[in-house]
Scaffold this active site. Structure first.
Site, PDB file in Angstrom:
ATOM      1  NE  ARG A 145      -3.510  -2.247   2.865  1.00  0.00           N
ATOM      2  CZ  ARG A 145      -3.209  -3.364   3.525  1.00  0.00           C
ATOM      3  NH1 ARG A 145      -2.010  -3.524   4.070  1.00  0.00           N
ATOM      4  NH2 ARG A 145      -4.106  -4.344   3.644  1.00  0.00           N
ATOM      5  CE  LYS A 169      -6.051  -1.045   5.297  1.00  0.00           C
ATOM      6  NZ  LYS A 169      -7.436  -1.321   4.834  1.00  0.00           N
ATOM      7  CG  HIS A 239      -5.082   0.654  -3.641  1.00  0.00           C
ATOM      8  ND1 HIS A 239      -4.357   0.648  -2.474  1.00  0.00           N
ATOM      9  CD2 HIS A 239      -6.046  -0.300  -3.488  1.00  0.00           C
ATOM     10  CE1 HIS A 239      -4.860  -0.246  -1.642  1.00  0.00           C
ATOM     11  NE2 HIS A 239      -5.882  -0.849  -2.239  1.00  0.00           N
ATOM     12  NE  ARG A 242      -3.360  -3.571  -1.345  1.00  0.00           N
ATOM     13  CZ  ARG A 242      -2.786  -4.337  -0.406  1.00  0.00           C
ATOM     14  NH1 ARG A 242      -1.467  -4.458  -0.390  1.00  0.00           N
ATOM     15  NH2 ARG A 242      -3.499  -4.976   0.489  1.00  0.00           N
ATOM     16  CG  HIS A 265      -6.146  -8.626   1.721  1.00  0.00           C
ATOM     17  ND1 HIS A 265      -6.409  -9.090   0.441  1.00  0.00           N
ATOM     18  CD2 HIS A 265      -6.048  -7.276   1.608  1.00  0.00           C
ATOM     19  CE1 HIS A 265      -6.466  -8.062  -0.396  1.00  0.00           C
ATOM     20  NE2 HIS A 265      -6.250  -6.957   0.289  1.00  0.00           N
ATOM     21  CE1 TYR A 274      -6.760  -6.992  -6.552  1.00  0.00           C
ATOM     22  CE2 TYR A 274      -6.723  -8.198  -4.480  1.00  0.00           C
ATOM     23  CZ  TYR A 274      -6.563  -7.019  -5.181  1.00  0.00           C
ATOM     24  OH  TYR A 274      -6.195  -5.883  -4.529  1.00  0.00           O
TER      25      TYR A 274
END
Length: 293
Positions: A145, A169, A239, A242, A265, A274
């Site tokens: 990211r 994150k 992004h 990504r 994730h 995806y």
């Protein structure tokens, strides 16, 4: 009401990203302004009034995805107020999120992108040109990211094992492999960075032409400029690289769980989006190649 303490709460305890921090603070301030305007006590808001507030946002033209962000921010805010002992209930706890249309991830043609990165003369023969290429190669080669890119320090790179330590994150760490081309490029970039003799050079990997920490707008400008040379599509954000990374892995047979770990994730559901891109690609190939299509 307690905005500064709430901001510290989501920054240091929840470990939310800077982007989320800014968004949540904005949502709470807007909500408090609404309550003040309508003379409603923040501690006496009912479930019906909470829904009415979100309905007002919807009527003002806010998109469902924005409404859901407001809902998430205000749920978190009331949890904080209850912890502080200034609220007895969370009026947003039982409010349901709005349904939002699922959008397929936007990608760029990976062959064109690879050709761009391998072509001579595309990136200027300067420190900035080398840095720009490192940015594009890192985003496309690792799928990280934007916020993660900006946090990478030189000490996070392991050229012996060819990997990089990423802080995702909520500060969750993961190791992401570096391909040989990318590793060699980063070593060259770091060497050039030191030869620039910046004053008070930053420990962060990606820096400005003055040697200071890179910032989101700079990365956006770099990505937008170079993707604009190979794609007419409107969306050209970091992004997108990504998404292109993940789709390329999936198209070449990578395991979905492995892609999930590489992307950082929390759950498989976020990665499964995806698969839709790959299905669409197969449909396109089928329509072009099959005589009965």
């Amino acid at each position: 009401m307690f905005i500064d303490r709430f901001t510290n709460f989501i920054r240091y305890e929840k470990r939310y990203s800077v982007h989320t921090l800014t968004a949540y603070s904005h949502e709470v301030q807007r909500y408090i302004g609404y309550l003040t305007e309508h003379e409603i006590d923040i501690n006496k808001v009912t479930h019906r009034q909470a829904r009415a507030y979100l309905a007002a946002l919807l009527e003002s033209g806010q998109r469902p995805v924005s409404i859901n962000r407001s809902l998430s921010a205000l749920r978190t805010y009331y949890k904080f107020l209850m912890r502080e002992g200034t609220a007895t209930h969370n009026p947003f706890a039982l409010v349901k999120a709005l349904k939002t249309p699922k959008k397929l991830p936007v990608v760029v043609d990976k062959k064109k992108l690879s050709a761009l990165l391998d072509m001579d003369g595309v990136f200027p023969d300067t420190f900035e040109g080398l840095r720009d290429k490192a940015v594009i190669e890192l985003l496309f080669g690792t799928g990280i990211r934007l916020s993660e890119l900006l946090q990478i320090q030189e000490a996070h790179l392991d050229f012996y094992n060819n990997n990089v330590l990423i802080f995702g994150k909520r500060n969750k760490q993961r190791l992401v492999p570096l391909n040989r081309t990318l590793a060699a490029l980063l070593q060259q970039y770091i060497k050039e960075k030191k030869e620039q003799c910046f004053n008070n050079i930053s420990d962060n990997l990606i820096v400005t032409k003055e040697g200071k920490n890179a910032y989101p707008t700079l990365i956006y400008d770099i990505v937008t400029h170079y993707l604009g040379t190979i794609s007419p599509q409107q969306k050209k954000s970091p992004h997108v690289l990504r998404h292109t990374f993940a789709t390329a892995l999936l198209d070449n047979g990578a395991d979905l769980n492995a892609i999930k770990e590489l992307l950082g994730h929390a759950g498989l559901a976020a990665t499964q989006v995806y698969t839709h891109n790959s299905v669409e690609r197969l449909k396109s190939i089928y329509k072009q190649a099959h005589p009965k299509a």
